[in-house]
Write a protein that holds these residues in place. Structure first.
Motif, mmCIF file in Angstrom:
data_model
loop_
_atom_site.group_PDB
_atom_site.id
_atom_site.type_symbol
_atom_site.label_atom_id
_atom_site.label_comp_id
_atom_site.label_asym_id
_atom_site.label_seq_id
_atom_site.Cartn_x
_atom_site.Cartn_y
_atom_site.Cartn_z
ATOM 1 N N VAL A 1 60.968 26.789 -42.959
ATOM 2 C CA VAL A 1 60.266 25.534 -42.691
ATOM 3 C C VAL A 1 61.264 24.381 -42.718
ATOM 4 C CG1 VAL A 1 58.477 23.926 -43.476
ATOM 5 C CG2 VAL A 1 58.116 26.401 -43.667
ATOM 6 N N LEU A 2 61.219 23.544 -41.701
ATOM 7 C CA LEU A 2 62.014 22.321 -41.641
ATOM 8 C C LEU A 2 61.089 21.174 -42.027
ATOM 9 C CD1 LEU A 2 64.631 20.787 -40.812
ATOM 10 C CD2 LEU A 2 63.630 20.617 -38.526
ATOM 11 N N TYR A 3 61.339 20.597 -43.185
ATOM 12 C CA TYR A 3 60.541 19.473 -43.673
ATOM 13 C C TYR A 3 61.159 18.185 -43.143
ATOM 14 C CZ TYR A 3 58.633 22.923 -46.858
ATOM 15 O OH TYR A 3 58.017 24.031 -47.388
ATOM 16 N N VAL A 4 60.323 17.319 -42.572
ATOM 17 C CA VAL A 4 60.799 16.067 -41.994
ATOM 18 C C VAL A 4 60.037 14.914 -42.628
ATOM 19 C CG1 VAL A 4 61.048 14.727 -39.879
ATOM 20 C CG2 VAL A 4 61.332 17.211 -39.809
ATOM 21 N N SER A 5 60.787 14.012 -43.262
ATOM 22 C CA SER A 5 60.188 12.802 -43.828
ATOM 23 C C SER A 5 60.648 11.616 -43.000
ATOM 24 C CB SER A 5 60.620 12.607 -45.279
ATOM 25 O OG SER A 5 60.188 11.329 -45.738
ATOM 26 N N MET A 6 59.751 11.075 -42.197
ATOM 27 C CA MET A 6 60.094 9.901 -41.390
ATOM 28 C C MET A 6 60.242 8.680 -42.293
ATOM 29 S SD MET A 6 60.542 11.194 -38.518
ATOM 30 C CE MET A 6 60.776 9.730 -37.529
ATOM 31 N N GLU A 7 59.426 8.604 -43.342
ATOM 32 C CA GLU A 7 59.496 7.470 -44.251
ATOM 33 C C GLU A 7 60.865 7.362 -44.906
ATOM 34 O OE1 GLU A 7 57.221 5.650 -48.138
ATOM 35 O OE2 GLU A 7 56.104 6.823 -46.656
ATOM 36 N N TYR A 8 61.469 8.505 -45.240
ATOM 37 C CA TYR A 8 62.782 8.509 -45.879
ATOM 38 C C TYR A 8 63.898 8.916 -44.913
ATOM 39 C CZ TYR A 8 60.175 7.700 -50.079
ATOM 40 O OH TYR A 8 59.337 7.141 -51.012
ATOM 41 N N ALA A 9 63.570 9.034 -43.639
ATOM 42 C CA ALA A 9 64.541 9.338 -42.589
ATOM 43 C C ALA A 9 65.456 10.495 -42.973
ATOM 44 C CB ALA A 9 65.356 8.099 -42.234
ATOM 45 N N THR A 10 64.841 11.617 -43.285
ATOM 46 C CA THR A 10 65.631 12.782 -43.670
ATOM 47 C C THR A 10 64.859 14.060 -43.389
ATOM 48 O OG1 THR A 10 67.092 13.611 -45.408
ATOM 49 C CG2 THR A 10 64.882 12.974 -46.083
ATOM 50 N N SER A 11 65.597 15.155 -43.380
ATOM 51 C CA SER A 11 64.967 16.469 -43.257
ATOM 52 C C SER A 11 65.614 17.396 -44.277
ATOM 53 C CB SER A 11 65.153 17.036 -41.844
ATOM 54 O OG SER A 11 66.511 17.359 -41.621
ATOM 55 N N THR B 1 58.083 20.610 -30.772
ATOM 56 C CA THR B 1 59.196 21.183 -31.526
ATOM 57 C C THR B 1 60.174 20.084 -31.946
ATOM 58 O OG1 THR B 1 60.502 21.576 -29.538
ATOM 59 C CG2 THR B 1 59.068 23.389 -30.295
ATOM 60 N N ILE B 2 61.084 20.459 -32.855
ATOM 61 C CA ILE B 2 62.090 19.517 -33.345
ATOM 62 C C ILE B 2 63.474 20.072 -33.071
ATOM 63 C CG2 ILE B 2 63.116 18.594 -35.483
ATOM 64 C CD1 ILE B 2 60.363 17.956 -36.425
ATOM 65 N N ASP C 1 67.539 23.774 -32.260
ATOM 66 C CA ASP C 1 67.222 23.311 -30.916
ATOM 67 C C ASP C 1 65.801 23.723 -30.553
ATOM 68 O OD1 ASP C 1 67.679 22.208 -28.326
ATOM 69 O OD2 ASP C 1 68.137 24.221 -27.568
ATOM 70 N N ARG C 2 64.903 22.736 -30.486
ATOM 71 C CA ARG C 2 63.496 22.973 -30.165
ATOM 72 C C ARG C 2 62.897 24.050 -31.062
ATOM 73 N NH1 ARG C 2 65.692 22.890 -24.623
ATOM 74 N NH2 ARG C 2 65.492 25.126 -24.866
ATOM 75 N N GLY C 3 63.215 23.939 -32.367
ATOM 76 C CA GLY C 3 62.673 24.850 -33.353
ATOM 77 C C GLY C 3 63.404 26.170 -33.475
ATOM 78 N N LYS C 4 64.302 26.462 -32.540
ATOM 79 C CA LYS C 4 65.071 27.704 -32.583
ATOM 80 C C LYS C 4 66.386 27.462 -33.312
ATOM 81 C CE LYS C 4 63.192 29.235 -28.209
ATOM 82 N NZ LYS C 4 63.479 29.331 -26.780
ATOM 83 N N VAL C 5 66.808 28.454 -34.066
ATOM 84 C CA VAL C 5 68.084 28.385 -34.784
ATOM 85 C C VAL C 5 69.102 29.166 -33.967
ATOM 86 C CG1 VAL C 5 69.290 28.947 -36.923
ATOM 87 C CG2 VAL C 5 66.881 28.253 -36.987
ATOM 88 N N GLU D 1 59.728 26.422 -38.426
ATOM 89 C CA GLU D 1 58.457 25.701 -38.250
ATOM 90 C C GLU D 1 58.670 24.330 -38.884
ATOM 91 O OE1 GLU D 1 54.374 25.736 -40.795
ATOM 92 O OE2 GLU D 1 55.232 27.693 -40.266
ATOM 93 N N HIS D 2 58.234 23.268 -38.227
ATOM 94 C CA HIS D 2 58.420 21.941 -38.823
ATOM 95 C C HIS D 2 57.140 21.464 -39.499
ATOM 96 C CE1 HIS D 2 56.683 20.890 -34.891
ATOM 97 N NE2 HIS D 2 56.178 19.848 -35.533
ATOM 98 N N ARG D 3 57.354 20.653 -40.523
ATOM 99 C CA ARG D 3 56.243 20.000 -41.211
ATOM 100 C C ARG D 3 56.652 18.561 -41.482
ATOM 101 N NH1 ARG D 3 54.826 24.580 -45.584
ATOM 102 N NH2 ARG D 3 54.163 26.141 -44.077
ATOM 103 N N PHE D 4 55.844 17.647 -40.999
ATOM 104 C CA PHE D 4 56.067 16.237 -41.314
ATOM 105 C C PHE D 4 55.461 15.972 -42.690
ATOM 106 C CE2 PHE D 4 56.349 16.043 -36.656
ATOM 107 C CZ PHE D 4 57.545 15.358 -36.531
ATOM 108 N N VAL D 5 56.259 15.418 -43.581
ATOM 109 C CA VAL D 5 55.818 15.146 -44.942
ATOM 110 C C VAL D 5 56.293 13.752 -45.332
ATOM 111 C CG1 VAL D 5 55.850 17.576 -45.647
ATOM 112 C CG2 VAL D 5 57.914 16.188 -45.923
ATOM 113 N N GLU D 6 55.632 13.160 -46.317
ATOM 114 C CA GLU D 6 56.121 11.885 -46.832
ATOM 115 C C GLU D 6 57.320 12.139 -47.741
ATOM 116 O OE1 GLU D 6 54.726 7.970 -49.396
ATOM 117 O OE2 GLU D 6 53.211 9.409 -48.728
ATOM 118 N N HIS D 7 57.162 13.085 -48.667
ATOM 119 C CA HIS D 7 58.222 13.428 -49.615
ATOM 120 C C HIS D 7 58.629 14.879 -49.387
ATOM 121 C CE1 HIS D 7 57.496 9.755 -51.903
ATOM 122 N NE2 HIS D 7 56.197 10.019 -51.800
ATOM 123 N N ILE D 8 59.911 15.129 -49.471
ATOM 124 C CA ILE D 8 60.399 16.503 -49.380
ATOM 125 C C ILE D 8 59.942 17.234 -50.647
ATOM 126 C CG2 ILE D 8 62.463 17.967 -49.250
ATOM 127 C CD1 ILE D 8 62.052 16.237 -46.729
#
Length: 145
Positions: free
Chosen positions: A22-32, A61-62, A82-86, A7-14
């Motif tokens: 859960v796959l944490y994605v920070s666009m501000e810091y360009a990382t997951s 999905t991511i 791949d599209r949220g699947k491992v 499951e993905h979650r967009f966050v500012e800070h990991i």
């Protein structure tokens, strides 16, 4: 593989503590970041850069490319998100891992215009006038024979 989906979650800070699955994605810091999908609990970080991982969000999905190879972890797990699947990608030999590390160093060196940190070649160095075109060009650019 313990986790078949992330499951993905967009966050500012990991977050300091990662929730499994859960796959944490920070666009501000360009990382997951996520816990290893094998279930060992180790933290896995995938930075988004021109020479590291690419993240695709399709609105639902991511996906991450290339694969996640946890070669420094005890589990040595290898998978694709791949599209949220491992999807398990299978083990790599030490030789495959080292070849990929060399390719990665070369890719970064080319992109950032720096001399790659490559190990000395086992073959003896030839005089410059006996080197082939590509080797002479390499020597001019990176100062190595």
């Amino acid at each position: 593989m313990r986790h078949k989906r992330l499951e993905h979650r967009f966050v500012e800070h990991i977050p300091e503590r990662l929730q499994p699955g859960v796959l944490y994605v920070s666009m501000e810091y360009a990382t997951s970041a996520h816990t290893c999908c094998c279930g060992c609990g180790e933290e896995v970080v995938a930075p988004f850069t021109p020479t590291d991982w690419k993240m695709t969000f399709d609105g639902e999905t991511i996906s991450l490319r290339p694969s996640i190879g946890n070669w420094t972890l005890k589990c040595r797990s290898h998978y694709v998100i791949d599209r949220g699947k491992v999807k398990e990608a299978g083990p790599w030999s030490d030789e495959q891992v080292e070849a990929e590390r060399r390719r990665d160093r070369m890719s970064k060196a080319r992109f950032y215009g720096q001399s790659p940190n490559v190990e000395p070649q086992a073959e003896p160095a030839l005089p410059t006038n006996e080197l082939g075109f590509w080797r002479r060009l390499w020597t001019q650019i990176f100062g190595r024979k």
